[in-house]
Design a protein around this motif. Structure first.
Motif: not given
Length: 67
Positions: A19-20, A23
């Motif tokens: 996820a990081r 992003q």
């Protein structure tokens, strides 16, 4: 529907490991596109529709051009 089911990367103890990274990657892609492209919007007055989100009443059509 289970908790966190509508989040893009899930939530809670089983959240997406990437996820990081995704992003950060999305921010870099948007920055690169913003450097290379220009959006041209028509010179019309925009009427907002107030709700949960502030949105225009009619869609805004933009022309994408290279810089």
């Amino acid at each position: 529907m289970p908790d966190h089911a509508w989040f893009p990367f899930g939530g809670g103890p089983r959240t997406c490991l990437g996820a990081r990274f995704a992003q950060v990657e999305a921010a870099l892609v948007l920055a690169t596109l913003a450097q290379r492209l220009r959006l041209e919007l028509p010179q019309a007055e925009v009427t907002p529709r107030v709700g949960l989100l502030l949105q225009p009443v009619t869609p805004l059509l933009a022309t994408v051009r290279a810089r």
